[in-house]
Design an enzyme around this catalytic site. Sequence first.
Site, PDB file in Angstrom:
ATOM      1  N   LYS A   1       0.611  -1.051   0.205  1.00  0.00           N
ATOM      2  CA  LYS A   1      -0.550  -0.367   0.390  1.00  0.00           C
ATOM      3  C   LYS A   1       0.494   1.658  -0.019  1.00  0.00           C
ATOM      4  O   LYS A   1       0.723   2.524   0.814  1.00  0.00           O
ATOM      5  CB  LYS A   1      -0.616   0.183   1.289  1.00  0.00           C
ATOM      6  CG  LYS A   1      -1.978  -1.175   1.339  1.00  0.00           C
ATOM      7  CD  LYS A   1      -3.216  -0.506   0.796  1.00  0.00           C
ATOM      8  CE  LYS A   1      -4.293  -1.739   0.943  1.00  0.00           C
ATOM      9  NZ  LYS A   1      -4.897  -2.749  -0.354  1.00  0.00           N
TER      10      LYS A   1
ATOM     11  N   SER B   1      10.466   4.783 -12.397  1.00  0.00           N
ATOM     12  CA  SER B   1       7.981   4.924 -11.821  1.00  0.00           C
ATOM     13  C   SER B   1       9.312   6.279 -10.264  1.00  0.00           C
ATOM     14  O   SER B   1       8.538   7.049 -10.422  1.00  0.00           O
ATOM     15  CB  SER B   1       8.108   4.210 -11.819  1.00  0.00           C
ATOM     16  OG  SER B   1       7.236   4.082 -12.537  1.00  0.00           O
TER      17      SER B   1
HETATM   18  P1  ADP Z   1       7.990  -3.737 -10.867  1.00  0.00           P
HETATM   19  O1  ADP Z   1       7.584  -2.996  -9.568  1.00  0.00           O
HETATM   20  O2  ADP Z   1       7.514  -4.666 -10.690  1.00  0.00           O
HETATM   21  O3  ADP Z   1       9.872  -3.938 -11.104  1.00  0.00           O
HETATM   22  P2  ADP Z   1       8.017  -1.534 -12.482  1.00  0.00           P
HETATM   23  O4  ADP Z   1       6.486  -0.984 -13.123  1.00  0.00           O
HETATM   24  O5  ADP Z   1       9.098  -0.392 -12.667  1.00  0.00           O
HETATM   25  O6  ADP Z   1       8.165  -2.776 -11.705  1.00  0.00           O
HETATM   26  O7  ADP Z   1       8.774  -1.837 -14.059  1.00  0.00           O
HETATM   27  C1  ADP Z   1       8.216  -2.489 -15.126  1.00  0.00           C
HETATM   28  C2  ADP Z   1       9.242  -3.129 -15.438  1.00  0.00           C
HETATM   29  O8  ADP Z   1       9.232  -2.561 -16.470  1.00  0.00           O
HETATM   30  C3  ADP Z   1      10.385  -3.661 -15.084  1.00  0.00           C
HETATM   31  O9  ADP Z   1      11.400  -5.210 -15.656  1.00  0.00           O
HETATM   32  C4  ADP Z   1      11.418  -3.119 -15.028  1.00  0.00           C
HETATM   33  O10 ADP Z   1      13.073  -3.227 -15.381  1.00  0.00           O
HETATM   34  C5  ADP Z   1      11.105  -2.445 -16.635  1.00  0.00           C
HETATM   35  N1  ADP Z   1      11.252  -1.074 -16.527  1.00  0.00           N
HETATM   36  C6  ADP Z   1      10.693   0.463 -15.501  1.00  0.00           C
HETATM   37  N2  ADP Z   1      11.580   1.302 -15.991  1.00  0.00           N
HETATM   38  C7  ADP Z   1      11.705   1.041 -17.489  1.00  0.00           C
HETATM   39  C8  ADP Z   1      12.543   1.263 -19.087  1.00  0.00           C
HETATM   40  N3  ADP Z   1      12.673   3.047 -18.727  1.00  0.00           N
HETATM   41  N4  ADP Z   1      12.895   1.079 -19.679  1.00  0.00           N
HETATM   42  C9  ADP Z   1      13.152  -0.191 -19.739  1.00  0.00           C
HETATM   43  N5  ADP Z   1      12.209  -1.284 -18.737  1.00  0.00           N
HETATM   44  C10 ADP Z   1      11.150  -0.003 -18.047  1.00  0.00           C
END
Ligand code: ADP
Length: 160
Positions: free
Chosen positions: A41, A128
Amino acid sequence: MRIAVYPGTFDPVTNGHLSILKRAMRVFDVIIAAVAVDNNKNTLFSLEERTALLQESVKDLPNIQVEAFSGLLVDYVKRKQATAIIRGLRVVSDFEYEMQMAAFNKDLYDGAETIFFTADTEYSFVSSSMIKSIAVLDGDISHFVPEVVYHGLRRRYGFE
Ligand code: ADP
């Protein structure tokens, strides 16, 4: 039909995520962008908001479905009859965690392969969490996120 699941927290979706989706679209027939329930959360946006922002961001991309999911990822993947789990790799520091996850998922369910796509160089430093850290200080993140996310962040932080 080759179905893949791209799971993530998407808090919020960035252009980095979208670049991975666009690459994966060249390989798979259908991609389900699966928004994870945050059990701790501590997300900025609720599950509904994260899902809606992602939905709006991919509305012009064909063959991408957006869904929320909870529980074990491999159970969801199995239910969707997907044969691949897509993840993105940005920098070396992503590697260890992703390898561990892929190994566990393979052990839990042998019916899907984890496939990694490398980040676009343009977005390889975009996450993010960095986006949120800059947006909260009214920094310009417009190049790194879809327009709907840009406004969503500005509203959330009281700049609009
Ligand atoms: P999680 O919490 O599962 O890591 P995210 O939303 O942060 O979820 O990321 C989901 C996927 O996208 C992960 O595999 C992460 O490495 C990838 N990812 C996040 N940002 C980028 C980016 N700028 N370029 C490429 N892959 C990304």
